[in-house]
Scaffold this active site. Structure first.
Site, PDB file in Angstrom:
ATOM      1  N   LEU A 101       8.119  -1.152   2.700  1.00 25.56           N
ATOM      2  CA  LEU A 101       7.815  -1.958   4.035  1.00 25.56           C
ATOM      3  C   LEU A 101       6.685  -2.869   2.682  1.00 25.56           C
ATOM      4  CD1 LEU A 101       5.820   0.495   6.199  1.00 25.56           C
ATOM      5  CD2 LEU A 101       7.468  -1.270   7.007  1.00 25.56           C
ATOM      6  N   ASP A 102       6.861  -4.345   3.958  1.00 26.63           N
ATOM      7  CA  ASP A 102       6.829  -5.197   2.525  1.00 26.63           C
ATOM      8  C   ASP A 102       4.963  -4.798   2.125  1.00 26.63           C
ATOM      9  OD1 ASP A 102       8.721  -6.739   2.698  1.00 26.63           O
ATOM     10  OD2 ASP A 102       7.413  -7.719   4.484  1.00 26.63           O
ATOM     11  N   LYS A 103       4.038  -5.403   1.629  1.00 27.01           N
ATOM     12  CA  LYS A 103       3.157  -4.808   0.863  1.00 27.01           C
ATOM     13  C   LYS A 103       2.229  -5.295   1.988  1.00 27.01           C
ATOM     14  CE  LYS A 103      -0.222  -5.689  -2.460  1.00 27.01           C
ATOM     15  NZ  LYS A 103      -0.736  -7.192  -4.106  1.00 27.01           N
ATOM     16  N   HIS A 184      12.176  -9.181   5.006  1.00 22.12           N
ATOM     17  CA  HIS A 184      11.257 -10.019   5.267  1.00 22.12           C
ATOM     18  C   HIS A 184      11.897  -9.927   6.186  1.00 22.12           C
ATOM     19  CE1 HIS A 184       7.642 -10.075   2.912  1.00 22.12           C
ATOM     20  NE2 HIS A 184       8.295 -11.392   1.746  1.00 22.12           N
TER      21      HIS A 184
END
Length: 232
Positions: A101-103, A184
């Site tokens: 997962l993105d930050k 993303h």
């Protein structure tokens, strides 16, 4: 199970080294030196020592985490990672992340020592849906539903995204289901249609839903019935 597999699962050495060292007397089973690494043992009954170290066997580990924002989905980094949120015992394991997962994205994250399981979750060929709650900057146009279904053109990457599912549940809130995990991706689906994602949370992988009682930053091991939701 074979004793070399038991030692290997405990991450003590490679099978090649185990075989070589066993011939030198490094393997002791129930008090006796054993040089054949194909010897069958019962991890729950037999006492195994390798290079003087007691071999503690455990099955593969499968962890569900509710990832908080601001933490990297990585195993090693200078910044704080999801591994840093784990207790010492889990940090010692060779864990892999099944779908990063993105930050700034929160929600369901799976970690495991089982490489086959991780590959199944992450491979687009598995067609396992990842479900997200999405908050957007602007109202979501109804035309997005058909655009997602047909496959949005990701202009900056020069490809057409796989068909995805979009359910609008409020003016600026939706549920999105995708079967690929490109960088993303969910954000780019919206940005290429002229909107912006301002909040993103993964709430399910396949039929496994994020435990609603798991606070952000918390984790637990998966139950057997939860593991059975995925193909072997």
């Amino acid at each position: 199970m074979r004793v070399d597999k038991m030692i290997g699962n405990a991450k003590l050495d490679t099978r090649r080294n185990i075989k070589r060292n066993a011939k030198k007397g490094a393997l002791v089973i129930n008090g006796e030196i054993v040089k054949d690494t194909s010897t069958q043992v019962d991890p729950n009954v037999d006492e195994v020592y390798y290079l003087g170290q007691y071999v503690e066997y455990f099955e593969n580990i499968y962890i569900m985490m509710n990832k908080p924002a601001g933490v990297l989905s990585a195993t090693v980094d200078e910044d704080e990672t999801v591994i840093d949120l784990l207790d010492d015992f889990y940090q010692m394991l060779d864990l892999s992340i099944a779908g990063r997962l993105d930050k700034d994205t929160t929600g369901l994250l799976l970690l495991s020592t089982d490489g086959k399981f991780v590959h199944t979750i992450t491979s687009p060929n598995s067609n396992i849906e990842k479900t997200y709650e999405v908050d957007t900057r602007d109202p979501i146009d109804e035309s997005f539903i058909e655009a997602f279904k047909e496959g949005v053109e990701i202009k900056e990457e020069g490809y057409i995204a796989r068909p995805a599912k979009l359910e609008i549940i409020d003016e600026k809130k939706a549920i999105v289901k995708v079967t690929e995990g490109k960088f993303h991706l969910v954000k780019r689906l919206f940005s290429n249609l002229g909107n912006e994602v301002v909040g993103l949370k993964r709430i399910a992988i396949g039929n496994l839903e994020l435990d609603p009682f798991l606070a952000e930053g918390s984790y637990r091991e998966l139950h057997e019935e939860e593991l059975s939701l995925f193909p072997n």
